[in-house]
Structure formats: structure tokens, C-alpha cells
Design a protein around this motif. Structure first.
Motif, mmCIF file in Angstrom:
data_model
loop_
_atom_site.group_PDB
_atom_site.id
_atom_site.type_symbol
_atom_site.label_atom_id
_atom_site.label_comp_id
_atom_site.label_asym_id
_atom_site.label_seq_id
_atom_site.Cartn_x
_atom_site.Cartn_y
_atom_site.Cartn_z
ATOM 1 N N GLY A 35 0.786 -1.222 0.000
ATOM 2 C CA GLY A 35 0.000 0.000 0.000
ATOM 3 C C GLY A 35 0.820 1.275 0.000
ATOM 4 N N LYS A 36 2.125 1.168 0.158
ATOM 5 C CA LYS A 36 2.965 2.363 0.150
ATOM 6 C C LYS A 36 2.937 3.004 -1.227
ATOM 7 N N ILE A 37 2.953 4.344 -1.258
ATOM 8 C CA ILE A 37 2.945 5.088 -2.507
ATOM 9 C C ILE A 37 4.108 6.076 -2.541
ATOM 10 N N SER A 38 4.865 6.071 -3.612
ATOM 11 C CA SER A 38 5.943 7.040 -3.822
ATOM 12 C C SER A 38 5.554 7.933 -4.984
ATOM 13 N N ARG A 39 5.624 9.238 -4.775
ATOM 14 C CA ARG A 39 5.219 10.198 -5.796
ATOM 15 C C ARG A 39 6.442 10.929 -6.367
ATOM 16 N N TRP A 40 6.746 10.657 -7.607
ATOM 17 C CA TRP A 40 7.824 11.350 -8.312
ATOM 18 C C TRP A 40 7.166 12.330 -9.274
ATOM 19 N N ILE A 41 6.702 13.455 -8.725
ATOM 20 C CA ILE A 41 5.855 14.373 -9.485
ATOM 21 C C ILE A 41 6.314 15.820 -9.397
ATOM 22 N N GLU A 42 7.428 16.084 -8.728
ATOM 23 C CA GLU A 42 7.851 17.472 -8.529
ATOM 24 C C GLU A 42 8.702 17.966 -9.712
ATOM 25 N N LEU A 43 8.483 19.229 -10.069
ATOM 26 C CA LEU A 43 9.258 19.864 -11.134
ATOM 27 C C LEU A 43 10.150 20.945 -10.531
ATOM 28 N N PRO A 44 11.319 21.205 -11.124
ATOM 29 C CA PRO A 44 12.220 22.238 -10.577
ATOM 30 C C PRO A 44 11.546 23.606 -10.562
ATOM 31 N N THR A 45 11.741 24.330 -9.469
ATOM 32 C CA THR A 45 11.199 25.688 -9.354
ATOM 33 C C THR A 45 12.270 26.596 -8.767
ATOM 34 N N GLY A 46 12.501 27.727 -9.421
ATOM 35 C CA GLY A 46 13.471 28.683 -8.905
ATOM 36 C C GLY A 46 14.889 28.157 -8.853
ATOM 37 N N GLY A 47 15.198 27.186 -9.673
ATOM 38 C CA GLY A 47 16.553 26.641 -9.696
ATOM 39 C C GLY A 47 16.833 25.604 -8.628
ATOM 40 N N ALA A 48 15.875 25.378 -7.705
ATOM 41 C CA ALA A 48 16.077 24.401 -6.637
ATOM 42 C C ALA A 48 15.780 22.996 -7.140
ATOM 43 N N GLU A 49 16.587 22.041 -6.728
ATOM 44 C CA GLU A 49 16.402 20.654 -7.128
ATOM 45 C C GLU A 49 15.332 20.023 -6.244
ATOM 46 N N PRO A 50 14.252 19.497 -6.811
ATOM 47 C CA PRO A 50 13.188 18.896 -5.996
ATOM 48 C C PRO A 50 13.635 17.599 -5.339
ATOM 49 N N GLU A 51 13.009 17.268 -4.218
ATOM 50 C CA GLU A 51 13.341 16.039 -3.507
ATOM 51 C C GLU A 51 12.747 14.812 -4.196
ATOM 52 N N GLN A 52 11.584 14.970 -4.824
ATOM 53 C CA GLN A 52 10.922 13.864 -5.507
ATOM 54 C C GLN A 52 10.707 14.260 -6.976
ATOM 55 N N PRO A 53 11.803 14.366 -7.752
ATOM 56 C CA PRO A 53 11.689 14.880 -9.122
ATOM 57 C C PRO A 53 10.942 13.933 -10.057
ATOM 58 N N ALA A 54 10.113 14.498 -10.902
ATOM 59 C CA ALA A 54 9.449 13.714 -11.935
ATOM 60 C C ALA A 54 10.472 13.351 -13.012
ATOM 61 N N PRO A 55 10.328 12.192 -13.645
ATOM 62 C CA PRO A 55 11.220 11.848 -14.755
ATOM 63 C C PRO A 55 11.099 12.875 -15.883
ATOM 64 N N VAL A 56 12.230 13.382 -16.357
ATOM 65 C CA VAL A 56 12.241 14.405 -17.394
ATOM 66 C C VAL A 56 13.079 13.915 -18.568
ATOM 67 N N LEU A 57 12.540 14.097 -19.759
ATOM 68 C CA LEU A 57 13.231 13.702 -20.985
ATOM 69 C C LEU A 57 13.594 14.953 -21.767
ATOM 70 N N LYS A 58 14.887 15.171 -21.996
ATOM 71 C CA LYS A 58 15.348 16.315 -22.791
ATOM 72 C C LYS A 58 15.326 15.937 -24.269
ATOM 73 N N LEU A 59 14.861 16.866 -25.107
ATOM 74 C CA LEU A 59 14.700 16.582 -26.529
ATOM 75 C C LEU A 59 15.588 17.472 -27.385
ATOM 76 N N LYS A 60 16.086 16.895 -28.470
ATOM 77 C CA LYS A 60 16.808 17.675 -29.470
ATOM 78 C C LYS A 60 15.786 18.475 -30.296
ATOM 79 N N ALA A 61 16.282 19.473 -31.003
ATOM 80 C CA ALA A 61 15.406 20.265 -31.855
ATOM 81 C C ALA A 61 14.810 19.391 -32.954
ATOM 82 N N ALA A 62 13.628 19.726 -33.375
ATOM 83 C CA ALA A 62 12.940 18.944 -34.399
ATOM 84 C C ALA A 62 13.739 18.936 -35.702
ATOM 85 N N ALA A 63 13.611 17.864 -36.432
ATOM 86 C CA ALA A 63 14.293 17.750 -37.719
ATOM 87 C C ALA A 63 13.671 18.735 -38.710
#
Length: 248
Positions: free
Chosen positions: A138-166
Motif C-alpha cells: 500500500g505504500k505510494i511514492s510520488r515522483w511528481i515534482e518539477l524544478p522551481t526557482g533553480g532548486a532541485e526537488p526532492e521527488q523529481p518527476a522523470p524528465v526527458l530532454k529533446l533535441k530540436a525537431a528535424a
């Protein structure tokens, strides 16, 4: 009157012991090292038929994963996603803002990995996939936080960096919003385990969890600092007593 002489290194040993105790306790109070990640075989804006790989690291020694709830970023509709790979017996169910992938509980300590096929990635520099992990106890872990003000969140959401479109890449027509459906893991027997829980926890729940974690950490650190102060004071008193004895 004879007073036992304290060895010269005794005070240093006490101080070092206190510092070691503080370091160990702070390490226990720090956020878990486990986290959730996402990768892509074609990490490029507007790329089509992209395979996204998700890994959720286990942080429980007594319970295994049973479900992952993922909120899709703007530009990816639930109807644009199909299950590519998942643990045996797990299957995907589309939700209003993402999908759930769930099945029989994994063994405790085993990471949860699954892959989805996305029709097209949005035209963006980076996209986040808020993820909620559910364990068999029943334990739940939430990885839903996004960076704000340059601070690194404790429970960061997975982020995918993308190259510019072709050059010449254009968005395909959006898919219609589907009613909740299930996609079984390829070549596997579908699990009887079902979950109709929404894909993401509310902001209220996230803030409450963050507040509880901060309060618990503050209490632990406060207690450790108080204990360390007592140890240092004791070491100082013993050293002073030794010096006074040596001079008498």
C-alpha cells in the motif's frame, strides 16, 4: 586526593565519535536515493513512433511494485500510447491524462521497468512524466515534482530532454481521447489485477507528503544536533579537567 588522569587522546575520540554519529544519522534522514527515470530511443522533438523506457528503482525491502501511474505531458494523448514491454502479467490501461501499468507484485527490491510506444513526441525542449509508484503493502511514492526557482526537488518527476525537431518535421493530427482501455503485455498472460485509481495524486496530497517529510527530517536533525552538543560539551569538560589535573 588522587584523580585519574584522562589520556590525551580521549577528548579527541569523544569528539570524533560524536561527529561520526551525526554523519550517520543525517545520512539516514536524507531522502532515499531511489528515483524514477525515462529514456527514449529517439529523443527528438516531433519524432514519430518513439519508444520510451521507464525505470522505477525499488526503495522497499519488504514489498514489491504492483503499479505505475504516469501522467503524460502536454502534446501526448493517452490514445497515442501503446505498451511495448512490461513485467510478466502487467498490462496498460489508458486514463484521462495518462495511463496505468499494473500486474502481479514484483519481488521486494526489484526495479520496475516498462516501455511504451508513442505516436509522436511534442515540439518541446523537455517533457516531464509525473510518476506514482504503488507497492504491494500500500505504500505510494510520488515522483511528481518539477524544478522551481533553480532548486532541485526532492521527488523529481522523470524528465526527458529533446533535441530540436528535424527540418520539415510537422505535428501529426491529434488522436481522439479514448475511453479507458487495456493493453496486455505482448506475449504474456494478462493479469487479473486491476486498478481504476487516477494517474496522478493531487497537488494537495503532494504538498502534505512534502510537509510530513520535512517535519520528520527536522525533528531527527534537531535531536542529533542536541546530542552532538552534549558530546562536545562532555569532551571539552574532560579535556579541561585533564589540564587542571596536570597543572596541580
Amino acid at each position: 586526593m588522587f584523580t585519574p588522569r584522562l589520556p590525551a587522546h580521549a577528548g579527541r575520540r569523544i569528539a570524533l565519535a560524536g561527529a561520526a554519529a551525526l554523519t550517520a544519522t543525517l545520512a539516514l534522514a536524507a531522502p532515499a536515493a531511489a528515483h524514477a527515470e525515462v529514456e527514449a530511443d529517439k529523443p527528438q522533438a516531433l519524432a514519430e513512433n518513439v519508444t520510451l523506457s521507464f525505470v522505477s528503482e525499488a526503495e522497499s525491502d519488504s514489498a514489491g511494485f504492483t503499479e505505475m501511474r504516469v501522467v503524460l505531458p502536454e502534446g501526448i494523448a493517452p490514445g497515442d500510447v501503446t505498451l511495448d514491454e512490461a513485467p510478466k502479467g502487467w498490462k496498460l490501461k489508458a486514463t484521462s491524462d495518462g495511463y496505468n501499468v499494473a500486474g502481479p507484485a514484483l519481488k521486494a527490491g526489484v526495479d520496475a521497468e516498462h516501455k511504451i510506444k508513442v505516436r509522436q513526441l511534442p515540439n518541446a525542449k523537455e517533457i516531464a512524466f509525473k510518476t506514482i509508484e504503488v507497492y504491494s503493502d500500500g505504500k505510494i511514492s510520488r515522483w511528481i515534482e518539477l524544478p522551481t526557482g533553480g532548486a532541485e526537488p526532492e521527488q523529481p518527476a522523470p524528465v526527458l530532454k529533446l533535441k530540436a525537431a528535424a527540418p520539415g518535421a510537422t505535428p501529426v493530427s491529434p488522436s481522439p481521447s479514448p475511453s479507458p482501455t487495456e493493453t496486455a503485455t505482448p506475449s504474456q498472460t494478462p493479469s487479473a489485477t486491476e486498478s481504476d485509481v487516477a494517474a496522478a495524486g493531487s497537488e494537495h496530497e503532494a504538498k502534505a507528503a512534502e510537509k510530513d517529510d520535512s517535519s520528520s527530517t527536522g525533528v531527527v536533525i534537531g535531536g542529533v544536533l542536541a546530542a552532538l552538543a552534549v558530546l562536545i560539551a562532555g569532551a571539552w569538560w574532560l579535556v579541561k579537567r585533564r589540564n587542571a589535573t596536570s597543572q596541580s
